[in-house]
Enzyme design. Structure first.
Site, PDB file in Angstrom:
ATOM      1  N   TYR A 138       0.837  -1.205   0.000  1.00  0.00           N
ATOM      2  CA  TYR A 138       0.000   0.000   0.000  1.00  0.00           C
ATOM      3  C   TYR A 138       0.875   1.259   0.000  1.00  0.00           C
ATOM      4  O   TYR A 138       0.666   2.178  -0.782  1.00  0.00           O
ATOM      5  CB  TYR A 138      -0.924  -0.028   1.225  1.00  0.00           C
ATOM      6  CG  TYR A 138      -1.721   1.222   1.430  1.00  0.00           C
ATOM      7  CD1 TYR A 138      -2.766   1.547   0.578  1.00  0.00           C
ATOM      8  CD2 TYR A 138      -1.447   2.081   2.498  1.00  0.00           C
ATOM      9  CE1 TYR A 138      -3.518   2.701   0.775  1.00  0.00           C
ATOM     10  CE2 TYR A 138      -2.187   3.231   2.694  1.00  0.00           C
ATOM     11  CZ  TYR A 138      -3.224   3.536   1.834  1.00  0.00           C
ATOM     12  OH  TYR A 138      -3.957   4.678   2.029  1.00  0.00           O
ATOM     13  N   LYS A 158       1.325   4.268  -2.935  1.00  0.00           N
ATOM     14  CA  LYS A 158       1.208   5.693  -2.639  1.00  0.00           C
ATOM     15  C   LYS A 158       2.468   6.438  -3.053  1.00  0.00           C
ATOM     16  O   LYS A 158       2.400   7.526  -3.628  1.00  0.00           O
ATOM     17  CB  LYS A 158       0.932   5.918  -1.138  1.00  0.00           C
ATOM     18  CG  LYS A 158      -0.480   5.607  -0.730  1.00  0.00           C
ATOM     19  CD  LYS A 158      -0.715   5.689   0.767  1.00  0.00           C
ATOM     20  CE  LYS A 158      -0.238   6.941   1.413  1.00  0.00           C
ATOM     21  NZ  LYS A 158      -0.541   7.053   2.829  1.00  0.00           N
ATOM     22  N   TRP A 198      -4.274   7.986   9.226  1.00  0.00           N
ATOM     23  CA  TRP A 198      -5.279   7.496  10.166  1.00  0.00           C
ATOM     24  C   TRP A 198      -6.626   8.208   9.990  1.00  0.00           C
ATOM     25  O   TRP A 198      -7.171   8.775  10.937  1.00  0.00           O
ATOM     26  CB  TRP A 198      -4.784   7.649  11.590  1.00  0.00           C
ATOM     27  CG  TRP A 198      -3.632   6.784  11.997  1.00  0.00           C
ATOM     28  CD1 TRP A 198      -2.702   6.193  11.195  1.00  0.00           C
ATOM     29  CD2 TRP A 198      -3.283   6.418  13.331  1.00  0.00           C
ATOM     30  NE1 TRP A 198      -1.796   5.502  11.939  1.00  0.00           N
ATOM     31  CE2 TRP A 198      -2.122   5.613  13.265  1.00  0.00           C
ATOM     32  CE3 TRP A 198      -3.815   6.696  14.577  1.00  0.00           C
ATOM     33  CZ2 TRP A 198      -1.509   5.082  14.394  1.00  0.00           C
ATOM     34  CZ3 TRP A 198      -3.197   6.181  15.696  1.00  0.00           C
ATOM     35  CH2 TRP A 198      -2.065   5.371  15.608  1.00  0.00           C
TER      36      TRP A 198
END
Length: 187
Positions: A12, A16, A40
């Site tokens: 992931y 990005k 978050w």
């Protein structure tokens, strides 16, 4: 910070980082893009840690939550405010913001572990009468909590420049969490 080193530790994070590299390569040279890094992300909607914890607190008597991963919960509301400010006041190719620092960091203020967030979800949910019972929440180490993806132990972003450049006052994560749970309970 535009000079912040990117150091992904899972797939992931790699995706990005690759997207960020592509945006820089294609769009930065003509001041056509701005990147906002966040972490978050939580909300009263969708699939996120706060709602997962809330559901687990309603179902379980004991809940184990990781205590050695530190970050800052970011309300979708405060993130949207930052994005809107960029769109309405800094979207021009001639924007000083784009020229000075085309990479911003945005999160609510403060730091917490996932354990801290879970404890706070329970406290606020009981206060708002979303929960009627208490669940025992145990802190556990990441190494004892099996997940498919490796997670960073420290993912706090330095957002001070962003707060200043956007002229926005950060909201403390516990205050944002209370707002999220209030909105969840009062749709």
């Amino acid at each position: 910070d535009i000079n912040q080193e990117i150091n992904p530790i899972n797939f992931y994070g790699e995706t990005k980082a690759e997207a960020e590299r592509s945006i820089k390569e294609i769009l930065f040279k003509n001041n056509q893009a701005l990147i906002i890094r966040t972490s978050w992300v939580v909300s009263e909607f969708g699939n996120n840690f706060v709602l997962k914890v809330l559901n687990l607190l309603q179902e379980k008597k004991i809940l184990n939550v990781v205590c050695d991963q530190i970050g800052t919960p970011t309300s979708t509301h405060s993130l949207a405010s930052a994005c809107w400010k960029v769109i309405t006041e800094h979207s021009s190719k001639d924007s000083n913001l784009l020229k000075r620092n085309p990479i911003l960091h945005w999160s609510d203020s403060g730091v917490a572990s996932w354990y801290d967030v879970a404890i706070t979800v329970q406290e606020i949910a009981k206060e708002l009468k979303i929960l009627k019972k208490s669940t025992i929440i145990n802190p556990v180490l990441s190494k004892d909590f099996k997940t498919i993806a490796k997670r960073p132990h420290f993912s706090v972003l330095n957002c001070l420049n962003s707060y200043e450049m956007l002229n926005l006052t950060p909201i403390y994560w516990r205050k944002s969490l209370k707002s999220i749970l209030y909105n969840y309970n009062n749709p």
